[in-house]
Design a protein around this motif. Structure first.
Motif, PDB file in Angstrom:
ATOM      1  N   VAL A  83       3.735   5.604   1.835  1.00  0.00           N
ATOM      2  CA  VAL A  83       3.664   4.173   2.141  1.00  0.00           C
ATOM      3  C   VAL A  83       3.748   3.356   0.853  1.00  0.00           C
ATOM      4  CG1 VAL A  83       2.230   2.369   3.151  1.00  0.00           C
ATOM      5  CG2 VAL A  83       2.349   4.618   4.217  1.00  0.00           C
ATOM      6  N   ARG A  84       3.067   3.845  -0.181  1.00  0.00           N
ATOM      7  CA  ARG A  84       3.098   3.109  -1.465  1.00  0.00           C
ATOM      8  C   ARG A  84       4.513   3.020  -1.997  1.00  0.00           C
ATOM      9  NH1 ARG A  84      -2.074   2.703  -3.780  1.00  0.00           N
ATOM     10  NH2 ARG A  84      -1.136   2.182  -5.770  1.00  0.00           N
ATOM     11  N   ALA A  96      -2.353   2.765   3.942  1.00  0.00           N
ATOM     12  CA  ALA A  96      -1.822   2.084   2.755  1.00  0.00           C
ATOM     13  C   ALA A  96      -1.908   2.934   1.493  1.00  0.00           C
ATOM     14  CB  ALA A  96      -2.553   0.770   2.541  1.00  0.00           C
ATOM     15  N   HIS A  97      -2.806   3.915   1.481  1.00  0.00           N
ATOM     16  CA  HIS A  97      -2.966   4.658   0.226  1.00  0.00           C
ATOM     17  C   HIS A  97      -2.146   5.937   0.187  1.00  0.00           C
ATOM     18  CE1 HIS A  97      -5.887   1.985  -1.429  1.00  0.00           C
ATOM     19  NE2 HIS A  97      -6.460   1.904  -0.244  1.00  0.00           N
ATOM     20  N   ALA A 137       0.729  -2.611   4.410  1.00  0.00           N
ATOM     21  CA  ALA A 137      -0.118  -2.789   3.230  1.00  0.00           C
ATOM     22  C   ALA A 137      -1.583  -2.907   3.617  1.00  0.00           C
ATOM     23  CB  ALA A 137       0.321  -4.017   2.456  1.00  0.00           C
ATOM     24  N   ASN A 189       5.780  -4.994   6.439  1.00  0.00           N
ATOM     25  CA  ASN A 189       5.172  -4.699   5.147  1.00  0.00           C
ATOM     26  C   ASN A 189       3.704  -5.103   5.107  1.00  0.00           C
ATOM     27  OD1 ASN A 189       6.795  -3.277   3.508  1.00  0.00           O
ATOM     28  ND2 ASN A 189       7.629  -5.003   2.370  1.00  0.00           N
ATOM     29  N   ILE A 205       6.881   0.667   0.761  1.00  0.00           N
ATOM     30  CA  ILE A 205       6.789  -0.795   0.826  1.00  0.00           C
ATOM     31  C   ILE A 205       7.759  -1.483  -0.151  1.00  0.00           C
ATOM     32  CG2 ILE A 205       5.249  -2.731   0.380  1.00  0.00           C
ATOM     33  CD1 ILE A 205       3.028  -1.132   1.681  1.00  0.00           C
ATOM     34  N   PRO A 206       7.771  -1.113  -1.433  1.00  0.00           N
ATOM     35  CA  PRO A 206       8.758  -1.754  -2.308  1.00  0.00           C
ATOM     36  C   PRO A 206      10.199  -1.441  -1.914  1.00  0.00           C
ATOM     37  CG  PRO A 206       7.544  -0.062  -3.503  1.00  0.00           C
ATOM     38  CD  PRO A 206       6.845  -0.265  -2.206  1.00  0.00           C
TER      39      PRO A 206
END
Lengths: 305, 281
Positions: B32-33, B27-28, B22, B18, B36-37
């Motif tokens: 991926v956004r 990351a953008h 990140a 993670n 990650i959660p």
């Protein structure tokens, strides 16, 4: 100041409506009592009245209105009955008595305060972590926001039973529920606060060659204080709800939640209403204390002049 | 013990993943956004499963996610009944009635400056109180079935909605109101065409707050008495029988329905208030 008169008018209107509402709400029981006492009521016999509308009964028996404001177990107690019960169970009882609301209030308040302390410290720490670690921000923050939409109170009975089975009783389980409820408002508010300095201020710190720690202590932390207090006000009210709901599922016998529960078991409506008002007063007092601290702190820090 | 160590190793590995994601170049990207959660949530679930088995935690203290999932799969009809009783009948009907009533009162208060100045402080005071405590009284008045739960929800959502709608109706500036007057717009067309749209961000803020309050109110009210169906009823009786997997199953249902409810309100908000700065990206 301009709004004192309108507010008083609204409160008076609510009280007046309350007194009027007591008549139809309690008229059935009042007529039954009056008939037992030998008075003449129309129509006679409880069976004849059972299916009649409360409004019609109230209008045809104006003589019995007085009793609707003075019953021992009314459906809707009159305001003065609640006030008298509050007075008797707070001022006139010894605070160690099992019937004193001060005693029950303290049980709930201690759980609230402990939970609030745990929840807000944990919330601030998590917020600091989130602001400083991108990975934590991207992975934890969506869950923190999503958890706001979950009825957290559903978990309360389970926490109580689980902690009970490993030997934890009394204050701590309730405090954990309180902490859980005050935790997320503090996280969300504090993250917002720590991010509130704008780019120009952060650039200014950089031109002074400030380290990450210095930027945090001198810029981010001070500018988060207004946001922190706003979420503390939400958090402490949520803590109180948590402590009260934490008292429901185990059939607790002490605390304001327990007063609500036993009152509803035994039909002691006046006891329920006085416990409810005690809760309201406690909540208002807690929020007022936090607001006072807020005003003092912000004044000293120069946020408001 | 091996399972616990496996859990910790797994946590460390996924956390490193993670952190990489990140701070990495991708990351953008939306994937991926979102990823990650999801990875973080999965990590928690897997660790929960491994640690429960590794430490031999009894089922009555903390059931493993797999047994909760099994319970959900085997008791879908019960969960569905409880959902209908608590969410659709109790929470949703109370939400609609409460919001509509608050809207009507706010329109009346909007016409009278005196009433608004009196009602608003009282309303925001009551909104801060633990109104869920009215549950025993309303259960006594309206009986054990869903009507009393709807009544609790009405009382809980009324004041936050009232405060938000009244504040929202004040949102327009004097210049905008004068402009409407120069066009000879009456009170109602001014309300309908200018002030109500301007109030929408506030109204949706209230609707979102109330959507989470509604489910809480309906569930807590069931602790004070209910027919033998409903999420609150099932939670309190299953806790008594130490059937914690059933409790967790209900919590999962509550979490999903609460999040969906909030999400749907937020989606409608995005459609209605697309012009507001907070909706621009």
């Amino acid at each position: 100041m301009r709004s004192i008169f309108p507010v008083l008018t609204v409160v008076a209107a609510i009280l007046a409506f309350w007194y009027v509402a007591c008549v139809p709400m309690n008229i059935h029981a009042a007529l039954t009592n009056a008939e037992r006492g030998g008075a003449v009521v129309t129509p006679e016999g409880a069976a004849a009245r059972r299916d009649m509308g409360a409004m019609g009964l109230a209008l045809s028996n104006t003589a019995q209105w007085g009793d609707t404001w003075a019953q021992a177990k009314p459906r809707l107690p009159a305001p003065h009955q609640v006030a008298v019960e509050l007075w008797e169970t707070t001022v006139q009882k010894k605070i160690t008595s099992k019937r004193s609301l001060v005693f029950h209030g303290w049980i709930t308040l201690s759980a609230t305060l402990l939970g609030f302390a745990i929840g807000s410290v944990a919330g601030i720490l998590l917020a600091v972590g989130i602001v400083h670690s991108r990975a934590m921000d991207m992975s934890v923050m969506p869950w923190a926001i999503a958890s706001q939409t979950i009825p957290i109170l559903a978990i309360a009975p389970m926490i109580i039973v689980v902690l009970n089975s490993i030997g934890m009783q009394g204050l701590l389980p309730k405090a954990i529920i309180s902490a859980y409820l005050s935790f997320f408002p503090v996280v969300v508010g504090m993250v917002k606060g720590l991010r509130s300095p704008d780019q120009m201020q952060i650039d200014q710190m950089r031109t002074w060659n400030a380290s990450r720690g210095q930027t945090f202590w001198r810029l981010r932390l001070p500018s988060s204080v207004p946001f922190l207090f706003a979420s503390l006000k939400i958090g402490i009210a949520a803590s109180l709800v948590g402590a009260i709901v934490g008292e429901l599922p185990t059939g607790a016998i002490r605390g304001l939640g327990a007063r609500l529960l036993t009152g509803s078991y035994y039909g002691q409506t006046i006891q329920i209403w006085s416990a409810l008002f005690a809760t309201a007063i406690l909540a208002a007092a807690l929020v007022a204390i936090v607001s006072m601290l807020e005003r003092g702190t912000l004044l000293r820090m120069g946020f408001r002049r | 013990m091996g399972l616990v160590i496996a859990a910790i190793v797994l946590w460390a590995l996924l956390w490193v993943l993670n952190v990489r994601l990140a701070n990495g170049p991708a990351a953008h990207r939306p994937a991926v956004r979102l990823g990650i959660p999801v990875i973080f949530g999965l990590t928690l679930l897997i660790m929960w499963e491994l640690i429960v088995h590794g430490l031999d935690v009894p089922q009555v203290i903390l059931p493993a996610p797999s047994s909760i999932a099994a319970r959900i799969a085997t008791s879908l009809p019960i969960l569905w009944q409880d959902f209908i009783q608590t969410f659709v009948k109790g929470a949703l009907s109370g939400y609609v009635i409460g919001c509509a009533a608050a809207f009507a009162v706010a329109i009346i208060a909007d016409r009278s400056d005196f009433l608004r100045r009196g009602l608003l402080p009282v309303g925001s005071f009551i909104a801060a109180l633990p109104i869920v405590g009215t549950a025993p009284i309303l259960v006594m008045w309206y009986g054990f079935d869903w009507q009393s739960k709807a009544a609790v929800v009405v009382v809980m959502v009324f004041f936050p909605m009232l405060v938000n709608i009244t504040a929202g109706l004040q949102e327009t500036t004097q210049m905008q109101r004068d402009q409407m007057k120069t066009w000879a717009a009456g009170y109602w067309s001014g309300l309908w065409k200018m002030r109500l749209p301007a109030a929408m961000p506030f109204i949706f803020n209230g609707l979102k707050i109330s959507s989470t309050l509604a489910l809480i109110g309906a569930i807590v009210a069931e602790f004070f008495g209910s027919p033998i169906v409903g999420m609150g009823f099932r939670i309190s009786t299953s806790v008594g029988q130490l059937a914690l997997d059933m409790v967790w199953a209900e919590i999962v249902v509550a979490a999903i329905s609460g999040s969906l409810f909030y999400g749907i309100v937020a989606l409608i908000e995005r459609q209605v208030t697309f012009w507001h700065p907070s909706q621009r990206h």
